[in-house]
Design a protein around this motif. Structure first.
Motif, PDB file in Angstrom:
ATOM      1  N   SER A 210       4.753   8.933   1.360  1.00 42.70           N
ATOM      2  CA  SER A 210       5.496   7.682   1.454  1.00 42.70           C
ATOM      3  C   SER A 210       7.000   7.893   1.348  1.00 42.70           C
ATOM      4  CB  SER A 210       5.031   6.719   0.360  1.00 42.70           C
ATOM      5  OG  SER A 210       5.670   5.486   0.458  1.00 42.70           O
TER       6      SER A 210
ATOM      7  N   SER B 289       0.851   1.029  -6.423  1.00 46.52           N
ATOM      8  CA  SER B 289       1.887   1.749  -5.681  1.00 46.52           C
ATOM      9  C   SER B 289       3.129   1.997  -6.531  1.00 46.52           C
ATOM     10  CB  SER B 289       2.262   0.964  -4.421  1.00 46.52           C
ATOM     11  OG  SER B 289       1.196   0.949  -3.508  1.00 46.52           O
TER      12      SER B 289
ATOM     13  N   HIS C 140       0.280  10.490  -0.029  1.00 45.97           N
ATOM     14  CA  HIS C 140       0.629   9.372   0.846  1.00 45.97           C
ATOM     15  C   HIS C 140       1.839   9.656   1.736  1.00 45.97           C
ATOM     16  CE1 HIS C 140       3.669   8.828  -2.271  1.00 45.97           C
ATOM     17  NE2 HIS C 140       2.689   8.835  -3.164  1.00 45.97           N
TER      18      HIS C 140
ATOM     19  N   GLN D  27       0.824  -1.207   0.000  1.00 41.43           N
ATOM     20  CA  GLN D  27       0.000   0.000   0.000  1.00 41.43           C
ATOM     21  C   GLN D  27       0.858   1.258   0.000  1.00 41.43           C
ATOM     22  OE1 GLN D  27      -2.603  -0.374   3.370  1.00 41.43           O
ATOM     23  NE2 GLN D  27      -3.909  -1.918   2.409  1.00 41.43           N
ATOM     24  N   GLN D  28       2.141   1.102   0.343  1.00 41.40           N
ATOM     25  CA  GLN D  28       3.072   2.232   0.357  1.00 41.40           C
ATOM     26  C   GLN D  28       3.911   2.226  -0.924  1.00 41.40           C
ATOM     27  OE1 GLN D  28       3.202   4.640   2.660  1.00 41.40           O
ATOM     28  NE2 GLN D  28       1.520   3.658   3.770  1.00 41.40           N
ATOM     29  N   PRO D  29       3.861   3.305  -1.712  1.00 39.81           N
ATOM     30  CA  PRO D  29       4.674   3.358  -2.942  1.00 39.81           C
ATOM     31  C   PRO D  29       6.168   3.176  -2.679  1.00 39.81           C
ATOM     32  CG  PRO D  29       3.001   5.077  -2.983  1.00 39.81           C
ATOM     33  CD  PRO D  29       2.941   4.459  -1.616  1.00 39.81           C
TER      34      PRO D  29
ATOM     35  N   ASN E  62      -2.318  -4.039  -5.456  1.00 42.59           N
ATOM     36  CA  ASN E  62      -1.643  -3.046  -4.608  1.00 42.59           C
ATOM     37  C   ASN E  62      -0.249  -2.714  -5.113  1.00 42.59           C
ATOM     38  OD1 ASN E  62      -3.876  -2.973  -3.021  1.00 42.59           O
ATOM     39  ND2 ASN E  62      -2.947  -3.900  -1.211  1.00 42.59           N
TER      40      ASN E  62
END
Length: 513
Positions: free
Chosen positions: A126, A113, A124, A29-31, A109
């Motif tokens: 990120s 991402s 985000h 979910q985190q790039p 996902n």
């Protein structure tokens, strides 16, 4: 419950392979996580497949991928697909277009991402939030390199038994050999890198010597993964006993995501701690103890990633054993492994000149590094020490003593070859021979065989299959992902070094049936 971890904890790839699919879905979910795994964990061919699938509107079939590779490259293609499946980057399903083939597409996902990481956009955060507060001008790249290098050298000194275990209980660090903080020392003990010997001193273990032979950022990952496993174990212990020896309960998914985020930050830049979640804020003191981040006491609202953090996922830092310990003390300020060796603190130019090994087992080490001398002392008898050179000798007693302490013959050979003098390396390349004298290499192995007659390989045996077809499918998949150690087609049994990938394959096979 055991207080030490197994050797499988030491590799990032092995740690990730043990994670369930649900954990990967959260990670991706985190790039920054998707981008970091794409950069570090994938071989070139796997990256090609990911890039092709990233913007493809329809799945590829296995028949399509076979057209991309030559017959001699089929094994490499299968290995690339196996890695992508083990990291849950792709999902494979029965093809609706090809009679004999499967559809391959990126997981949702990871695809979303990675595209965000490459294209930008979104809110985000990120990749960190730079601090808008004033920055202390003294905290530059050179300062961070020296600070992180000093901390990392203290850890290496401790592993190689240069620091008494009972020294510095307050946890203060210093260039004079005060050692790492107490929590780091306990982590090294729990991870099996060192063990306590007579008189309260630590002794290096086989896994500890492997640790010293690793590249700098592989060493960092080893320590971080031990920390992650400690969090896993202590979370369970906290539930049972109502205590948590790591301080605060931390989610491993959040921990991994933050580590991958640190790898994407800019060296020398200050970042805002208020933009971090509470879990990540709780991680900052431990990461500072490892030398990955620096926090100014006067400005606790800011944190600075060091070179140890920014090279965590750098492909240039993934060198072989040949870089070894020198990776933490390189003298080139701009190099990815340059730490703590700039300015007035730089070591003499001859510190890492190399090791000469003669056929009479004499060793001449052109170094003034106390760390390297301490490592040589683990398996050699030191004779004389000069300002820029140490003379030593490999003896039957010194090698057998090292083997008794858990260091293997191959590790000794690898260390000597990795630190061989440049003239020895050039001469071996011209002649097409090995860097070390064959007589010395053979004798080191023979000294080990005197006390060790068997080679043990930890793993798992599979047998009693319902059919030979099931046996062949599982054995072929084990060979494809590189975990097959031995098999016997006649008896229908095989032995693997790891079981996590096979477990996932068996589950998907049962669902398909």
């Amino acid at each position: 419950m055991s207080s030490s971890f197994g050797p499988s904890s030491f590799m990032l790839s092995e740690y990730l392979e043990k994670l369930p699919g649900a954990t990967f879905r959260k990670l991706y979910q985190q790039p920054s996580t998707a981008f970091a795994i794409f950069r570090r964990m994938l071989p070139h061919l796997a990256k090609v497949y990911v890039q092709a699938l990233l913007y493809s509107p329809t799945p590829f079939t296995t028949n399509d991928l076979e057209l991309w590779t030559r017959p001699e490259g089929k094994a490499s293609s299968q290995r690339a697909i196996g890695i992508l499946r083990s990291l849950h980057i792709i999902q494979v399903s029965q093809s609706t277009r090809a009679k004999k083939g499967n559809d391959i597409q990126l997981t949702a996902n990871f695809k979303k991402s990675l595209r965000l990481a490459l294209e930008g956009g979104g809110s985000h955060n990120s990749f960190g939030v730079p601090s808008t507060l004033p920055v202390d001008p003294k905290i530059d790249i050179q300062y961070l390199d020296h600070w992180a290098g000093r901390i990392w050298q203290d850890i290496l000194y401790y592993v190689v038994n240069s620091v008494p275990m009972k020294a510095d209980e307050g946890g203060r660090r210093g260039g004079a050999g005060g050692g790492p903080k107490r929590a780091v020392r306990e982590l090294l003990k729990m991870g099996g890198l060192v063990r306590e010997g007579d008189g309260g001193f630590v002794q290096i273990s086989e896994h500890g010597f492997n640790f010293l032979l690793q590249e700098a950022n592989a060493q960092v990952w080893t320590l971080l993964l031990l920390w992650l496993e400690a969090a896993d174990r202590n979370k369970a212990a906290a539930k049972e006993q109502g205590t948590d020896i790591t301080g605060t309960p931390i989610d491993n998914v959040e921990m991994l995501s933050f580590l991958f985020m640190l790898a994407s930050l800019e060296l020398g830049r200050a970042y805002d701690t208020s933009a971090l979640t509470d879990t990540r804020k709780n991680m900052l003191p431990a990461l500072a103890d490892f030398g990955l981040i620096y926090i100014d006491r006067d400005r606790p609202q800011q944190y600075y990633p060091t070179r140890l953090a920014t090279t965590l996922t750098s492909s240039s830092a993934l060198r072989s054993v040949s870089a070894s310990i020198d990776a933490a003390t390189k003298k080139t300020p701009g190099d990815a492994g340059s730490l703590g060796t700039t300015g007035e603190n730089a070591p003499p130019a001859d510190e890492n000149g190399g090791i000469v090994v003669e056929t009479n087992y004499r060793i001449y080490a052109y170094t003034s590094s106390p760390l390297q001398i301490a490592i040589l002392k683990l398996f050699c008898r030191l004779h004389m020490r000069f300002p820029n050179m140490v003379t030593a000798r490999l003896t039957r007693e010194s090698v057998r003593e090292a083997i008794k302490d858990g260091i293997t013959a191959n590790q000794i050979i690898e260390y000597l070859a990795a630190h061989a003098h440049p003239q020895m390396v050039r001469a071996a390349a011209i002649k097409g021979t090995s860097v070390l004298p064959p007589t010395v290499v053979d004798q080191i192995r023979l000294w080990q065989l005197e006390s060790q007659r068997m080679l043990k390989t930890p793993g798992f045996q599979f047998k009693d299959f319902e059919s030979m077809e099931e046996y062949r499918q599982l054995a072929d998949y084990a060979a494809e992902v590189g975990v097959l150690v031995w098999k016997d087609d006649r008896k229908g049994t095989f032995f693997v070094s790891k079981v996590e990938q096979l477990r996932e394959f068996m589950r998907s096979r049962k669902k398909g049936n």
